[in-house]
Design a protein around this motif. Structure first.
Motif, PDB file in Angstrom:
ATOM      1  N   VAL A  64       5.803 137.692  42.455  1.00 12.62           N
ATOM      2  CA  VAL A  64       4.728 138.542  41.919  1.00 12.62           C
ATOM      3  C   VAL A  64       4.755 139.899  42.621  1.00 12.62           C
ATOM      4  N   VAL A  65       4.903 139.878  43.946  1.00  8.30           N
ATOM      5  CA  VAL A  65       4.952 141.127  44.715  1.00  8.30           C
ATOM      6  C   VAL A  65       6.202 141.919  44.348  1.00  8.30           C
ATOM      7  N   ASP A  66       7.330 141.240  44.272  1.00 10.52           N
ATOM      8  CA  ASP A  66       8.592 141.898  43.927  1.00 10.52           C
ATOM      9  C   ASP A  66       8.498 142.592  42.570  1.00 10.52           C
ATOM     10  N   GLN A  67       7.999 141.894  41.576  1.00  4.48           N
ATOM     11  CA  GLN A  67       7.882 142.472  40.234  1.00  4.48           C
ATOM     12  C   GLN A  67       6.908 143.652  40.213  1.00  4.48           C
TER      13      GLN A  67
ATOM     14  N   ILE B 141       5.923 152.346  38.626  1.00  6.28           N
ATOM     15  CA  ILE B 141       4.615 151.786  39.000  1.00  6.28           C
ATOM     16  C   ILE B 141       4.645 151.331  40.457  1.00  6.28           C
ATOM     17  N   GLY B 142       5.705 150.653  40.840  1.00  5.07           N
ATOM     18  CA  GLY B 142       5.834 150.191  42.221  1.00  5.07           C
ATOM     19  C   GLY B 142       5.923 151.333  43.203  1.00  5.07           C
ATOM     20  N   VAL B 143       6.681 152.360  42.833  1.00  2.00           N
ATOM     21  CA  VAL B 143       6.803 153.523  43.706  1.00  2.00           C
ATOM     22  C   VAL B 143       5.441 154.185  43.895  1.00  2.00           C
ATOM     23  N   SER B 144       4.698 154.367  42.814  1.00  6.29           N
ATOM     24  CA  SER B 144       3.380 155.001  42.942  1.00  6.29           C
ATOM     25  C   SER B 144       2.424 154.121  43.749  1.00  6.29           C
ATOM     26  N   THR B 145       2.534 152.821  43.600  1.00 11.42           N
ATOM     27  CA  THR B 145       1.697 151.916  44.393  1.00 11.42           C
ATOM     28  C   THR B 145       1.958 152.120  45.877  1.00 11.42           C
ATOM     29  N   LEU B 146       3.228 152.192  46.236  1.00 12.07           N
ATOM     30  CA  LEU B 146       3.582 152.373  47.647  1.00 12.07           C
ATOM     31  C   LEU B 146       3.207 153.759  48.163  1.00 12.07           C
ATOM     32  N   LEU B 147       3.369 154.781  47.323  1.00  7.60           N
ATOM     33  CA  LEU B 147       3.055 156.144  47.747  1.00  7.60           C
ATOM     34  C   LEU B 147       1.571 156.360  48.007  1.00  7.60           C
ATOM     35  N   PHE B 148       0.739 155.725  47.184  1.00  7.42           N
ATOM     36  CA  PHE B 148      -0.696 155.970  47.271  1.00  7.42           C
ATOM     37  C   PHE B 148      -1.462 154.900  48.045  1.00  7.42           C
ATOM     38  N   ALA B 149      -0.734 154.049  48.754  1.00  8.36           N
ATOM     39  CA  ALA B 149      -1.392 153.010  49.558  1.00  8.36           C
ATOM     40  C   ALA B 149      -0.856 153.070  50.990  1.00  8.36           C
ATOM     41  N   PRO B 150      -1.408 153.972  51.775  1.00  9.94           N
ATOM     42  CA  PRO B 150      -0.942 154.086  53.160  1.00  9.94           C
ATOM     43  C   PRO B 150      -1.051 152.737  53.878  1.00  9.94           C
TER      44      PRO B 150
ATOM     45  N   LEU C  44       0.678 150.066  53.250  1.00 12.71           N
ATOM     46  CA  LEU C  44       1.153 148.910  52.482  1.00 12.71           C
ATOM     47  C   LEU C  44       2.586 148.549  52.846  1.00 12.71           C
ATOM     48  N   VAL C  45       3.440 149.552  53.016  1.00 12.73           N
ATOM     49  CA  VAL C  45       4.836 149.273  53.375  1.00 12.73           C
ATOM     50  C   VAL C  45       4.887 148.522  54.700  1.00 12.73           C
ATOM     51  N   GLY C  46       4.110 148.981  55.671  1.00 11.76           N
ATOM     52  CA  GLY C  46       4.079 148.302  56.967  1.00 11.76           C
ATOM     53  C   GLY C  46       3.561 146.882  56.857  1.00 11.76           C
ATOM     54  N   ALA C  47       2.535 146.682  56.039  1.00 10.23           N
ATOM     55  CA  ALA C  47       1.971 145.340  55.851  1.00 10.23           C
ATOM     56  C   ALA C  47       2.994 144.410  55.201  1.00 10.23           C
ATOM     57  N   ILE C  48       3.748 144.941  54.259  1.00 17.51           N
ATOM     58  CA  ILE C  48       4.777 144.135  53.603  1.00 17.51           C
ATOM     59  C   ILE C  48       5.874 143.780  54.597  1.00 17.51           C
ATOM     60  N   GLU C  49       6.293 144.761  55.396  1.00 12.45           N
ATOM     61  CA  GLU C  49       7.338 144.495  56.396  1.00 12.45           C
ATOM     62  C   GLU C  49       6.901 143.406  57.383  1.00 12.45           C
ATOM     63  N   VAL C  50       5.669 143.492  57.844  1.00 14.56           N
ATOM     64  CA  VAL C  50       5.165 142.503  58.785  1.00 14.56           C
ATOM     65  C   VAL C  50       5.105 141.123  58.126  1.00 14.56           C
TER      66      VAL C  50
END
Length: 90
Positions: free
Chosen positions: A56-59, A65-74, A76-82
């Motif tokens: 679900v997260v991958d899709q 849409i995914g790029v904009s989600t990551l760009l506008f959610a400070p 989130l990338v770190g939370a996903i990595e963790v």
């Protein structure tokens, strides 16, 4: 002379998931693997359930849409990595 001036894509046909929903899916995947059953069949079901949550997260993070989600959610990338790192250590 002729050249490509711009590439116009179609508008996305899906709604982006909110970062909180993506984090909840990652947490749910971790919960699936929190206690690994000793029964092999039950263990495979737990792994399959975690994979479904991660899918679900991958899709959700694919395409514009995914790029904009990551760009506008400070954060989130770190939370996903963790979260993925924690899953990898299980």
């Amino acid at each position: 002379m002729c050249g490509i001036i711009a590439v116009i894509g179609r508008r996305p046909d899906r709604t982006p998931l909110k970062p909180a929903v993506l984090r909840a899916e990652l947490d749910a995947a971790a919960d699936c693997l929190a206690v690994m059953p000793s029964d092999v069949e039950a263990a495979w079901r737990a792994i399959d359930a975690a994979v479904c949550r991660l899918d679900v997260v991958d899709q959700a993070l694919r395409g514009p849409i995914g790029v904009s989600t990551l760009l506008f959610a400070p954060g989130l990338v770190g939370a996903i990595e963790v979260a993925v790192g924690d899953l990898g250590r299980r």
